[in-house]
Enzyme design. Structure first.
Site, PDB file in Angstrom:
ATOM      1  CB  SER A  67      43.339  46.863  40.928  1.00 35.22           C
ATOM      2  OG  SER A  67      42.897  48.209  40.875  1.00 35.22           O
ATOM      3  N   GLY A  74      38.074  33.745  34.084  1.00 36.99           N
ATOM      4  CA  GLY A  74      37.368  35.024  33.997  1.00 36.99           C
ATOM      5  C   GLY A  74      37.402  35.561  32.586  1.00 36.99           C
ATOM      6  CB  ALA A  75      37.909  33.748  29.528  1.00 35.58           C
ATOM      7  CB  SER A  76      32.479  35.330  30.158  1.00 39.22           C
ATOM      8  OG  SER A  76      32.395  36.144  31.314  1.00 39.22           O
ATOM      9  CB  SER A  77      32.612  40.136  29.489  1.00 37.82           C
ATOM     10  OG  SER A  77      32.682  40.253  30.905  1.00 37.82           O
ATOM     11  N   GLY A  78      35.117  41.629  28.950  1.00 42.75           N
ATOM     12  CA  GLY A  78      36.134  42.558  29.406  1.00 42.75           C
ATOM     13  C   GLY A  78      37.553  42.126  29.085  1.00 42.75           C
ATOM     14  CE1 TYR A  85      37.838  44.991  41.842  1.00 45.30           C
ATOM     15  CE2 TYR A  85      39.227  46.917  42.192  1.00 45.30           C
ATOM     16  CZ  TYR A  85      38.835  45.844  41.407  1.00 45.30           C
ATOM     17  OH  TYR A  85      39.438  45.631  40.190  1.00 45.30           O
TER      18      TYR A  85
END
Length: 336
Positions: A144, A15-19, A157
């Site tokens: 979270s 999950g490294a593409s953004s944020g 979520y």
């Protein structure tokens, strides 16, 4: 239990593409870790690889959808194929839908669970055999504060984040029973200023927002790098996350009341957005490789994160959080 220094680690960031994921990968690269980075979008990964190389880092990219176990397994297998081992697995991907529970379809709810919970499960299943073979390493799962307390408009979520806490607790004890020294960490951020709020599917009629305050995504990346070297069970990011945790332990009914006061309107902006507008529930949003989201004006610092990274001062941090929770309780009672 001891973990290697980051400059000696092989790290997979899923999950490294953004944020948060993108910032985490860049921070690992700056500190000399060998990286495997993964996301759904090949073009986003390509831009990340360029950035890592510009920092002098070493990385390999794997395109994968975490809702498919074989694709997640391929990330772990590729890591060992390229670098000979896996030291740290960081799992971030999550998607969200902003709607009341009764306005969420079974298919939408399941998709959030498939990515945000089952993806995390698949990540642990894929990484664990390699870590067990090395008899060392770290599993770092990004949960979270909603793993501790559910929020309105986010039932799917919140359910996924509660599920993460459940399987991690069971797995952690099983590893302890086997005597295998693998660190299992749940990182629980408060509201973070990332593109998550832009990319979620919304049925609110407007672009959604987190409940302020917001925190900088670099705080979460800092926490991830910290627990990659320091075995930690749980790491909450943001003063608000610690305050919410304390309040939820003190009185769930009080948190119910607070959310009735602020939890609905605070999650709605004034910017119109329809369910048919672009979102990332089933496909990545092309081109959005930002670390920061649209709410930089609401970002505040967090004192308790620094305290949590200094064990000698953690008792003081706990006392401060309890005091904050008690103060909030008193204020609320006075307003009744």
């Amino acid at each position: 239990m001891q973990l290697k220094p980051i400059n000696q680690q092989v790290v997979a960031v899923v999950g490294a593409s953004s944020g948060i994921g993108r910032e985490t990968a860049l921070q690992f690269a700056k500190k000399g870790a060998k990286l495997v980075v993964s996301a759904r979008s090949e073009s986003k990964l390509a831009s990340l690889m360029d950035e890592i190389r510009s920092l002098g880092g070493e990385a390999t990219a794997v395109v994968a959808d975490v809702s498919e176990f074989e694709q997640v397994k391929a990330i772990a297998d590729r890591t060992v194929e390229v670098y000979g081992r896996l030291d740290t697995w960081v799992h971030l991907p999550a998607v969200g839908i902003f709607a009341t529970f009764d306005n969420t379809t079974p298919e939408e709810f399941k998709r959030v669970i498939d990515v945000s919970l089952m993806g995390q499960v698949y990540g642990a299943m894929a990484a664990l055999p390699h870590l067990k073979r090395e008899r060392q390493g770290a599993l770092i799962h990004i949960s979270s504060m909603e793993g501790l307390r559910s929020l309105p408009y986010q039932s799917a979520y919140s359910a996924a984040k509660h599920g993460i806490e459940g399987f991690l607790e069971a797995m952690r004890v099983e590893l302890q029973h086997e005597g295998i020294p693998i660190s299992v960490t749940s990182v629980k951020p408060a509201v973070i200023n990332t593109p998550f709020w832009n990319n979620g599917l919304t049925k609110l009629g407007v672009k959604p927002s987190g409940i302020p305050p917001y925190y900088d995504p670099r705080l979460v990346a800092d926490a991830i790098l910290y627990v990659a070297e320091h075995p930690t069970r749980d790491f909450l990011v943001g003063d608000a996350a610690r305050a919410l945790d304390a309040l939820q332990r003190l009185s769930p009914e009080l948190v119910d009341s607070l959310l009735l006061l602020v939890g609905f309107q605070a999650q709605r902006t004034n910017e119109p957005k329809s369910p048919s507008d672009r979102n990332n529930l089933y496909e990545p949003v092309p081109g959005d490789t930002r670390v920061d989201g649209d709410f930089s004006n609401l970002v505040i610092p967090s004192v308790s994160d620094w305290l949590a990274k200094n064990p000698a001062l953690q008792l003081g941090a706990i006392a401060s959080t309890v005091a904050l929770a008690l103060l909030a309780t008193q204020v609320f009672k006075n307003e009744e």
